[in-house]
Design an enzyme around this catalytic site. Structure first.
Site, short mmCIF file in Angstrom:
data_model
loop_
_atom_site.label_atom_id
_atom_site.label_comp_id
_atom_site.label_asym_id
_atom_site.label_seq_id
_atom_site.Cartn_x
_atom_site.Cartn_y
_atom_site.Cartn_z
N TRP A 78 -36.71 -7.36 -7.92
CA TRP A 78 -36.74 -7.88 -6.54
C TRP A 78 -37.13 -9.35 -6.53
O TRP A 78 -36.57 -10.14 -5.75
CB TRP A 78 -37.66 -7.04 -5.66
CG TRP A 78 -37.16 -5.64 -5.50
CD1 TRP A 78 -37.77 -4.50 -5.93
CD2 TRP A 78 -35.93 -5.22 -4.88
NE1 TRP A 78 -36.99 -3.40 -5.62
CE2 TRP A 78 -35.86 -3.81 -4.97
CE3 TRP A 78 -34.87 -5.90 -4.26
CZ2 TRP A 78 -34.80 -3.07 -4.48
CZ3 TRP A 78 -33.80 -5.17 -3.76
CH2 TRP A 78 -33.77 -3.77 -3.87
N ASP A 109 -43.29 -10.82 -0.73
CA ASP A 109 -42.47 -9.63 -0.51
C ASP A 109 -43.43 -8.45 -0.69
O ASP A 109 -43.89 -8.18 -1.80
CB ASP A 109 -41.34 -9.58 -1.55
CG ASP A 109 -40.55 -8.27 -1.50
OD1 ASP A 109 -40.91 -7.39 -0.70
OD2 ASP A 109 -39.59 -8.15 -2.28
N LYS A 154 -40.33 1.77 3.35
CA LYS A 154 -41.22 2.42 2.38
C LYS A 154 -42.48 2.93 3.09
O LYS A 154 -42.70 4.12 3.11
CB LYS A 154 -41.58 1.47 1.24
CG LYS A 154 -40.49 1.41 0.17
CD LYS A 154 -39.67 0.17 0.17
CE LYS A 154 -38.50 0.26 -0.80
NZ LYS A 154 -37.95 -1.05 -1.14
C1 LIG Z 1 -37.04 -1.93 -1.46
C2 LIG Z 1 -37.41 -3.31 -1.79
C3 LIG Z 1 -36.63 -4.41 -1.41
C4 LIG Z 1 -35.30 -4.26 -0.72
O1 LIG Z 1 -35.43 -3.97 0.62
P1 LIG Z 1 -34.15 -3.94 1.59
O2 LIG Z 1 -34.78 -3.66 2.92
O3 LIG Z 1 -33.27 -2.83 1.09
O4 LIG Z 1 -33.47 -5.24 1.52
C5 LIG Z 1 -37.09 -5.67 -1.72
N1 LIG Z 1 -38.26 -5.86 -2.37
C6 LIG Z 1 -39.03 -4.82 -2.77
C7 LIG Z 1 -40.32 -5.08 -3.49
C8 LIG Z 1 -38.62 -3.52 -2.50
O5 LIG Z 1 -39.39 -2.49 -2.89
#
Ligand SMILES: *Cc1c(COP(=O)(O)O)cnc(C)c1O
Length: 361
Positions: A103, A171, A195
């Protein structure tokens, strides 16, 4: 109701059962409006109250003062990879990125696509992203330093934030609202909500007002953070259903769990339980993340070989334990144990791990 499984999926992921039941109850006739929650206007009194309440809950949970703005942006975390550099890196501005996995790498790529001036400050790619970099030097004059607080695929998590005065851009997809934060270290926090806080497709973004001073005027309307702040996330029709679900999950964290200290204690108890099972297995299960950097949200481990891993994953599902397959680029087993995974689910998984070990060693 059909029997529910213990859902260890990485995302979309398990949500609190009381929240799902409330959604079911509200779905046909929300708050005596005679309409479904997905049928009411986003400008209606009922929806405005939901939006307002959800923002207040986020602010209370993280102790945010009025210098923080809480917004909802469509497009999930992946759009945030592009929006962060687009909004904060004009002309001579530069940023640092710490690469701790897939990511983070994507976040870096989205800044590079736009030709932005960014540097990779540190990386753990040399050891398959199995650790969090430490003792690295941070460049001077950065607009922000980007980190991925929890690495969903590799099972690592920042347990101590980098020592710096530079605002962190984080993030926080897979550990948002899982523990208290030293909030003053951050300039922006974003998370796809699928999540820890609700359905997929929307990002929750917390943004410090001084960061907004960096945003240029010539961005497309829907790509500028200023639009979301000025229009209270309602420049266009937001995902009303997602925001409503968030509101219920936030309420659950505040009122059922009792806030982020309690949430963190529960998450630690859950994670310790599985890591102990791994560490006491005499090598039958092997954790893939360096111990001090282990994630409290995604527990990654390997068995002796892939055949045994597949047998484990399939038999687990037959026993009501789903979603345990590791990410395709990492392999192995991954138990995602987000906020809403009950301790009972962890205990059931650990009992299964003991039994499986005894039958296969
Ligand atoms: C799941 C995840 C993403 C992607 O998220 P989307 O909403 O599908 O774009 C990005 N960064 C991390 C750390 C993730 O766990």
């Amino acid at each position: 109701m059909e029997k529910r499984i213990f859902n260890f999926n990485p995302g979309p992921a398990v949500q609190p059962l009381p929240v799902l039941k409330q959604i079911q109850k509200d779905f046909i006739n929300y708050n005596n409006t005679g309409m479904s929650i997905i049928e009411i206007s986003h400008r209606s009194k009922d929806f405005m109250a939901i939006l307002e309440s959800s923002k207040k809950r986020v602010k209370r949970l993280y102790n945010l003062d009025d210098s923080w703005k809480v917004i909802f942006v469509p497009g999930g975390a992946s759009l945030q990879f592009a929006m962060v550099p687009m909004n904060f890196l004009t002309k001579d501005k530069k940023a640092g990125y710490i690469n701790t996995g897939t990511w983070s790498t994507k976040a870096i790529e989205e800044a590079q696509i736009q030709g932005k001036n960014i540097k990779v400050t540190a990386s753990s790619e040399d050891k398959n992203f199995s650790y969090i970099p430490k003792n690295f030097t941070i460049q001077k004059d950065l607009a922000y330093l980007h980190i991925t607080t929890n690495n969903t695929i590799r099972g690592t998590q920042w347990q101590n934030l980098p020592e710096t005065e530079i605002p962190l851009a984080a993030d926080m997809c897979s550990d948002i609202l899982s523990r208290p934060l030293d909030i003053e270290k951050f300039g922006i926090i974003y998370a796809g909500i699928q999540k820890n806080i609700g359905p997929s497709g929307t990002a929750l973004v917390l943004i410090k007002d001084k960061m907004l001073d960096l945003v240029p005027e010539d961005l497309p309307t829907m790509l500028s953070y200023k639009t979301y702040v000025k229009k209270d996330s309602m420049h266009n029709t937001p995902s009303t259903f997602s925001i409503y679900c968030c509101e219920l999950v936030l309420k659950w964290i505040e009122e059922e769990i009792g806030g982020l200290e309690n949430m963190a204690a529960l998450n630690k108890e859950k994670a310790d339980y599985i890591y102990n099972t791994i560490d006491e297995s005499n090598g039958f299960y092997k954790g893939t993340a360096q111990k001090e950097d282990r994630s409290f949200m995604n527990v990654t481990f390997r068995l002796l070989n892939e055949d045994l891993e597949n047998k484990f994953i399939n038999l687990a599902l037959e026993n009501g334990l789903g979603g345990l397959k590791g990410h395709r680029i990492a392999g192995g087993v991954r138990a995602s144990i987000y906020n809403a995974m009950p301790l009972e689910g962890i205990k059931t998984l650990c009992k299964f791990m003991e039994d499986f070990k005894n039958q296969n060693s």
